[in-house]
Design a protein around this motif. Structure first.
Motif, PDB file in Angstrom:
ATOM      1  N   ALA A  63       2.900  -4.025  17.009  1.00 43.95           N
ATOM      2  CA  ALA A  63       4.121  -4.362  16.175  1.00 43.95           C
ATOM      3  C   ALA A  63       4.051  -4.080  15.068  1.00 43.95           C
ATOM      4  O   ALA A  63       4.974  -3.561  14.163  1.00 43.95           O
ATOM      5  CB  ALA A  63       4.381  -5.908  16.530  1.00 43.95           C
ATOM      6  N   ILE A  64       2.936  -4.342  14.367  1.00 47.29           N
ATOM      7  CA  ILE A  64       2.696  -4.186  12.919  1.00 47.29           C
ATOM      8  C   ILE A  64       2.618  -2.478  12.476  1.00 47.29           C
ATOM      9  O   ILE A  64       3.386  -2.167  11.810  1.00 47.29           O
ATOM     10  CB  ILE A  64       1.328  -4.774  12.336  1.00 47.29           C
ATOM     11  N   GLU A  65       1.832  -1.736  13.501  1.00 47.06           N
ATOM     12  CA  GLU A  65       1.947  -0.316  13.286  1.00 47.06           C
ATOM     13  C   GLU A  65       3.319   0.003  13.307  1.00 47.06           C
ATOM     14  O   GLU A  65       3.835   1.138  12.577  1.00 47.06           O
ATOM     15  CB  GLU A  65       0.987   0.382  14.429  1.00 47.06           C
ATOM     16  N   ASN A  66       4.324  -0.285  14.119  1.00 51.00           N
ATOM     17  CA  ASN A  66       5.513   0.200  14.321  1.00 51.00           C
ATOM     18  C   ASN A  66       6.268  -0.182  13.186  1.00 51.00           C
ATOM     19  O   ASN A  66       7.063   0.679  12.511  1.00 51.00           O
ATOM     20  CB  ASN A  66       6.131  -0.489  15.526  1.00 51.00           C
ATOM     21  N   ILE A  67       6.328  -1.241  12.655  1.00 45.24           N
ATOM     22  CA  ILE A  67       6.914  -1.755  11.316  1.00 45.24           C
ATOM     23  C   ILE A  67       6.310  -0.762  10.069  1.00 45.24           C
ATOM     24  O   ILE A  67       7.225  -0.274   9.278  1.00 45.24           O
ATOM     25  CB  ILE A  67       6.679  -2.985  11.025  1.00 45.24           C
ATOM     26  N   ALA A  68       5.088  -0.776   9.832  1.00 42.22           N
ATOM     27  CA  ALA A  68       4.469   0.231   8.923  1.00 42.22           C
ATOM     28  C   ALA A  68       4.991   1.600   9.114  1.00 42.22           C
ATOM     29  O   ALA A  68       4.881   2.491   8.083  1.00 42.22           O
ATOM     30  CB  ALA A  68       2.844   0.045   9.035  1.00 42.22           C
ATOM     31  N   ALA A  69       5.192   2.024  10.320  1.00 44.81           N
ATOM     32  CA  ALA A  69       5.607   3.547  10.532  1.00 44.81           C
ATOM     33  C   ALA A  69       6.737   3.533   9.884  1.00 44.81           C
ATOM     34  O   ALA A  69       7.345   4.960   9.208  1.00 44.81           O
ATOM     35  CB  ALA A  69       5.553   4.086  11.951  1.00 44.81           C
ATOM     36  N   GLY A  70       7.810   2.921   9.834  1.00 40.82           N
ATOM     37  CA  GLY A  70       8.998   2.698   9.163  1.00 40.82           C
ATOM     38  C   GLY A  70       8.797   2.653   7.834  1.00 40.82           C
ATOM     39  O   GLY A  70      10.019   3.232   7.060  1.00 40.82           O
ATOM     40  N   PHE A  71       7.697   2.488   7.070  1.00 40.39           N
ATOM     41  CA  PHE A  71       7.736   2.635   5.818  1.00 40.39           C
ATOM     42  C   PHE A  71       7.496   3.893   5.072  1.00 40.39           C
ATOM     43  O   PHE A  71       7.653   4.270   3.934  1.00 40.39           O
ATOM     44  CB  PHE A  71       6.278   1.861   5.080  1.00 40.39           C
ATOM     45  N   ALA A  72       7.418   5.132   5.981  1.00 39.15           N
ATOM     46  CA  ALA A  72       7.222   6.451   5.530  1.00 39.15           C
ATOM     47  C   ALA A  72       8.628   6.837   5.024  1.00 39.15           C
ATOM     48  O   ALA A  72       8.494   7.705   4.234  1.00 39.15           O
ATOM     49  CB  ALA A  72       6.780   7.093   6.716  1.00 39.15           C
ATOM     50  N   ALA A  73       9.663   6.256   5.421  1.00 38.79           N
ATOM     51  CA  ALA A  73      11.037   6.655   4.787  1.00 38.79           C
ATOM     52  C   ALA A  73      11.261   6.002   3.299  1.00 38.79           C
ATOM     53  O   ALA A  73      12.350   6.318   2.716  1.00 38.79           O
ATOM     54  CB  ALA A  73      12.067   6.216   5.572  1.00 38.79           C
ATOM     55  N   LEU A  74      10.235   5.059   2.897  1.00 37.18           N
ATOM     56  CA  LEU A  74      10.703   4.568   1.644  1.00 37.18           C
ATOM     57  C   LEU A  74      10.232   5.447   0.549  1.00 37.18           C
ATOM     58  O   LEU A  74       9.438   6.463   0.678  1.00 37.18           O
ATOM     59  CB  LEU A  74       9.563   3.291   1.471  1.00 37.18           C
ATOM     60  N   ASN A 126       0.829  -1.210   0.031  1.00 38.59           N
ATOM     61  CA  ASN A 126      -0.141   0.007  -0.088  1.00 38.59           C
ATOM     62  C   ASN A 126       0.833   1.261  -0.116  1.00 38.59           C
ATOM     63  O   ASN A 126       0.660   2.315  -0.703  1.00 38.59           O
ATOM     64  CB  ASN A 126      -0.964   0.174   1.141  1.00 38.59           C
ATOM     65  N   LYS A 127       1.984   1.372   0.684  1.00 42.53           N
ATOM     66  CA  LYS A 127       2.876   2.339   0.672  1.00 42.53           C
ATOM     67  C   LYS A 127       3.530   2.658  -0.531  1.00 42.53           C
ATOM     68  O   LYS A 127       3.759   3.798  -1.226  1.00 42.53           O
ATOM     69  CB  LYS A 127       3.837   2.099   1.672  1.00 42.53           C
ATOM     70  N   LEU A 128       3.889   1.374  -1.457  1.00 39.95           N
ATOM     71  CA  LEU A 128       4.390   1.595  -2.603  1.00 39.95           C
ATOM     72  C   LEU A 128       3.764   1.752  -3.852  1.00 39.95           C
ATOM     73  O   LEU A 128       4.063   1.987  -5.088  1.00 39.95           O
ATOM     74  CB  LEU A 128       5.534   0.157  -2.945  1.00 39.95           C
ATOM     75  N   LYS A 129       2.310   1.435  -3.695  1.00 33.21           N
ATOM     76  CA  LYS A 129       1.627   1.349  -4.839  1.00 33.21           C
ATOM     77  C   LYS A 129       1.195   2.573  -5.652  1.00 33.21           C
ATOM     78  O   LYS A 129       1.011   2.594  -6.798  1.00 33.21           O
ATOM     79  CB  LYS A 129       0.186   0.770  -4.573  1.00 33.21           C
TER      80      LYS A 129
END
Length: 190
Positions: A179-190, A27-30
């Protein structure tokens, strides 16, 4: 538009934690890619037994790379970015992903050999994300599934491989949603 191939080897998709994380990533990359999803559990993947291996060899010797036999390999080789979702499974990944790898590892499509016999990648992707969830705390080095994908990516010419791992999912004190929210928060930097 650039192509993203989302290879989903999750089982129990309704409850899969690996799938939840990989869906967040896709969803972040789409916005930057045209996404093609491939759910391996729904595909008719067949391992390379003697009959199929001989059929593949005959097609390769004829140079028939457009044969439907190689659809998975061509799709993989033409992707600009790849996301593989695979739960940590008996120190590796589900068997269907291994069968998929057998079907995409086609000389002349995914890689070729140099005159010295060294594999040279033919895939377009610059980046491959390997998304997994592990019931305990297992370092990437101990995940043979990730190590296999990392090695194969180099074989295919994919220079960047990143493992995104949700750890400790079988430990009762782990708050999975957090835990999933924490990982997904890291996707903001992509």
């Amino acid at each position: 538009m650039r192509k993203l191939l989302y290879i989903n080897s999750c089982v129990n998709r309704e409850t899969s934690r690996t799938m939840r994380v990989s869906t967040e990533l896709v969803n972040k990359l789409k916005d930057d890619y045209e996404v093609t999803g491939l759910v391996l559990e729904d595909e008719e993947l067949v391992p390379l037994n003697s009959t199929r291996l001989n059929e593949r060899s005959a097609l390769l010797s004829e140079g028939d790379f457009n044969n439907a036999f190689f659809n998975f390999a061509r799709q993989f080789a033409e992707a600009d970015c790849i996301v593989i979702a695979a739960p940590y499974w008996d120190c590796g990944f589900p068997a269907m992903l291994k069968i998929y790898i057998e079907n995409i590892s086609v000389p002349g499509i995914a890689y070729k050999y140099s005159e010295e016999g060294i594999p040279t990648g033919l895939c377009k992707a610059e980046k491959l994300y390997y998304v997994t969830s592990r019931g305990g705390f297992v370092p990437d080095e101990g995940d043979l599934g990730y190590k296999t994908i990392e090695a194969m990516a180099k074989y295919y010419g994919i220079s960047q491989v990143e493992c995104i791992s949700l750890q400790g999912t079988d430990i009762p004190t782990t708050d999975i949603d957090e835990a999933i929210e924490n990982i997904a928060a890291g996707f903001a930097a992509l």
